[in-house]
Motif scaffolding. Structure first.
Motif, PDB file in Angstrom:
ATOM      1  N   GLN A  68      -7.493   1.459  -7.163  1.00 11.12           N
ATOM      2  CA  GLN A  68      -6.245   1.738  -7.865  1.00 11.12           C
ATOM      3  C   GLN A  68      -6.042   0.733  -8.988  1.00 11.12           C
ATOM      4  O   GLN A  68      -6.271  -0.463  -8.816  1.00 11.12           O
ATOM      5  CB  GLN A  68      -5.053   1.648  -6.901  1.00 11.12           C
ATOM      6  N   VAL A 103      -2.458   6.280 -12.290  1.00 10.64           N
ATOM      7  CA  VAL A 103      -3.343   7.282 -11.706  1.00 10.64           C
ATOM      8  C   VAL A 103      -3.911   8.159 -12.816  1.00 10.64           C
ATOM      9  O   VAL A 103      -3.500   8.063 -13.970  1.00 10.64           O
ATOM     10  CB  VAL A 103      -2.589   8.139 -10.657  1.00 10.64           C
ATOM     11  N   ASP A 104      -4.854   9.040 -12.447  1.00 10.08           N
ATOM     12  CA  ASP A 104      -5.601   9.800 -13.451  1.00 10.08           C
ATOM     13  C   ASP A 104      -4.802  10.853 -14.207  1.00 10.08           C
ATOM     14  O   ASP A 104      -5.010  11.043 -15.399  1.00 10.08           O
ATOM     15  CB  ASP A 104      -6.821  10.455 -12.803  1.00 10.08           C
ATOM     16  N   THR A 105      -3.895  11.571 -13.538  1.00  8.95           N
ATOM     17  CA  THR A 105      -3.223  12.694 -14.205  1.00  8.95           C
ATOM     18  C   THR A 105      -1.704  12.606 -14.080  1.00  8.95           C
ATOM     19  O   THR A 105      -1.179  11.934 -13.189  1.00  8.95           O
ATOM     20  CB  THR A 105      -3.677  14.033 -13.591  1.00  8.95           C
ATOM     21  N   GLU A 106      -1.033  13.354 -14.959  1.00 11.40           N
ATOM     22  CA  GLU A 106       0.434  13.434 -14.919  1.00 11.40           C
ATOM     23  C   GLU A 106       0.910  14.076 -13.609  1.00 11.40           C
ATOM     24  O   GLU A 106       1.899  13.649 -13.028  1.00 11.40           O
ATOM     25  CB  GLU A 106       0.956  14.247 -16.104  1.00 11.40           C
ATOM     26  N   ALA A 107       0.200  15.117 -13.170  1.00 12.59           N
ATOM     27  CA  ALA A 107       0.580  15.812 -11.933  1.00 12.59           C
ATOM     28  C   ALA A 107       0.492  14.869 -10.734  1.00 12.59           C
ATOM     29  O   ALA A 107       1.385  14.841  -9.880  1.00 12.59           O
ATOM     30  CB  ALA A 107      -0.307  17.037 -11.727  1.00 12.59           C
ATOM     31  N   GLU A 108      -0.584  14.105 -10.675  1.00 14.90           N
ATOM     32  CA  GLU A 108      -0.753  13.139  -9.581  1.00 14.90           C
ATOM     33  C   GLU A 108       0.335  12.064  -9.652  1.00 14.90           C
ATOM     34  O   GLU A 108       0.898  11.673  -8.631  1.00 14.90           O
ATOM     35  CB  GLU A 108      -2.145  12.496  -9.676  1.00 14.90           C
ATOM     36  N   ALA A 109       0.656  11.623 -10.859  1.00 18.30           N
ATOM     37  CA  ALA A 109       1.706  10.611 -11.039  1.00 18.30           C
ATOM     38  C   ALA A 109       3.049  11.149 -10.566  1.00 18.30           C
ATOM     39  O   ALA A 109       3.796  10.451  -9.867  1.00 18.30           O
ATOM     40  CB  ALA A 109       1.783  10.178 -12.500  1.00 18.30           C
ATOM     41  N   ALA A 111       3.642  13.561  -8.383  1.00 20.92           N
ATOM     42  CA  ALA A 111       3.631  13.733  -6.927  1.00 20.92           C
ATOM     43  C   ALA A 111       3.767  12.395  -6.204  1.00 20.92           C
ATOM     44  O   ALA A 111       4.544  12.270  -5.255  1.00 20.92           O
ATOM     45  CB  ALA A 111       2.348  14.439  -6.495  1.00 20.92           C
ATOM     46  N   LEU A 112       3.015  11.397  -6.644  1.00 19.46           N
ATOM     47  CA  LEU A 112       3.073  10.084  -5.986  1.00 19.46           C
ATOM     48  C   LEU A 112       4.385   9.366  -6.255  1.00 19.46           C
ATOM     49  O   LEU A 112       4.916   8.675  -5.389  1.00 19.46           O
ATOM     50  CB  LEU A 112       1.904   9.213  -6.445  1.00 19.46           C
ATOM     51  N   ASP A 113       4.929   9.520  -7.469  1.00 17.78           N
ATOM     52  CA  ASP A 113       6.178   8.845  -7.829  1.00 17.78           C
ATOM     53  C   ASP A 113       7.338   9.363  -6.988  1.00 17.78           C
ATOM     54  O   ASP A 113       8.216   8.607  -6.603  1.00 17.78           O
ATOM     55  CB  ASP A 113       6.463   9.028  -9.322  1.00 17.78           C
ATOM     56  N   ALA A 122       0.764   8.037 -15.356  1.00 20.29           N
ATOM     57  CA  ALA A 122      -0.578   8.520 -15.661  1.00 20.29           C
ATOM     58  C   ALA A 122      -1.278   7.490 -16.541  1.00 20.29           C
ATOM     59  O   ALA A 122      -0.664   6.880 -17.417  1.00 20.29           O
ATOM     60  CB  ALA A 122      -0.506   9.863 -16.368  1.00 20.29           C
TER      61      ALA A 122
END
Length: 185
Positions: A68, A103-109, A111-113, A122
């Motif tokens: 990370q 993180v790698d993508t906006e979607a992942e950011a 979801a995790l946020d 991202a």
């Protein structure tokens, strides 16, 4: 091997974190235009002390997970805002001390946020640290800036002064009634 030189306005965050690098410095407050726009007109940002900041990157390797990218951001600023009680300048000390995970993508950011107490963004190709620091300082601004005790008492119009003003001004309905009766006002 020569260590890399990192520039805060175009920061390669992945390399910055891999190297465990740090940066710090000062910027004139007036160069952070969005922050300066919040200042009291009587106290322009050119008169404020410099904004101090520091950045530190690191890679964290959780057990059983992927590496990370983390950034520690710290910033201090002193700004003059308009007091919402007396409308005079009030000095506010802003301080930010935050860890941000990338993180790698906006979607992942997103979801995790939503699921985490940590700030998650991202990972951009190049990060403008000046913009990120300014964003964090803007978030640290008080919602309603005000003095603990205003330096000058607030001006209130007393009831006697208000009554005198009303007596001086003619009643528009009395004027209308006089016109209806055929008299002059």
């Amino acid at each position: 091997m020569k260590p890399r030189a990192f520039v805060p306005e175009k920061l390669d965050l992945a390399a910055f974190a891999r190297d465990g690098a740090s940066l710090d410095g000062e910027w004139p407050a007036a160069t952070l235009e969005r922050l300066a726009d919040f200042g009291a007109p009587e106290s322009p940002a050119e008169a404020w002390p410099a904004v101090r900041w520091s950045l530190h990157g690191e890679i964290r390797q959780p057990k059983g997970g992927a590496a990370q990218v983390w950034l520690h951001l710290a910033a201090q600023a002193h700004v003059a805002l308009t007091c919402q009680r007396c409308l005079q300048p009030v000095e506010e000390a802003l301080e930010v001390d935050r860890w941000i995970r990338f993180v790698d993508t906006e979607a992942e950011a997103a979801a995790l946020d939503a699921d985490s107490d940590d700030d998650v963004l991202a990972l951009p190709r190049h990060l403008d640290a000046r913009e990120l620091i300014e964003d964090e300082l803007l978030l640290a601004l008080p919602l309603v800036p005000r003095h603990e005790a205003c330096p000058e008492p607030l001006v209130h119009q007393d009831e006697a002064g208000a009554a005198e003003v009303e007596e001086e001004r003619p009643n528009p309905f009395a004027k209308l009634a006089a016109l209806k009766r055929g008299g002059s006002a």
